[in-house]
Design a protein around this motif. Sequence first.
Motif: not given
Length: 217
Positions: A120, A144-148, A164-169
């Motif tokens: 992060q 990487l699913d929690k990266v903001k 689907k294992r990545f955040s919206n970022a």
Amino acid sequence: MRISVITSCTDTKAVRLPNQLTLADFMQGREHVAMRENEIAGQSLPAEYMYRGEQHVRLMRGVHAARQSGVEVRLWIVSAGYGLLSADTPIKPYNATFGDLSAEDARQWAVQLNLAQQVQEALAEPADCALILLGNAYLNVCGLDKVKEAPKATWALCGTGAVKRFSNAIRPIPLTKQDTRRFRAGLVGLKGEVAAQILEEPHGRFDAAVERISQRI
């Protein structure tokens, strides 16, 4: 122009020794690792030169091309021994991968390495864009699913089952077996080859290269 690149370590390395570091050494803590490193005199290499796996070799072709064109490439390597390595960090020969551990043991070890936080922080560094190429064993532990916070243009090369294992970022760029023919690379080296071709795009137009790859032009 600055791009951050996050990739994984590889089992194949430039230096192999009978007494190289092992995962068991790393799990005994920093003091033990420092002692063992002192036993391996004169064998350090910057991290980006230590790895010789196909993905890494292909990726580095693109890294060198981008640097030669004036792009600042900030390369990070996820190591199951050392944690997240900056490309210029000197390291000793070792043998450790997350693929050698069960999924649960890998997650627990990654927590001890503080790996998700390190990733992060790397993505939060100022950059125009970022490129991620990690396999499933490494995606399981990097959070990487929690990266903001990440550069506005952040792409992840991955298999279709990982989108689907990545955040919206992060924007996933799925690759398929058919892409091995298109890019003339086996599955092991595919992400490295695609990353290299993105980084070789003239004038740092990495977004244009990503769009061509995404649309299979």
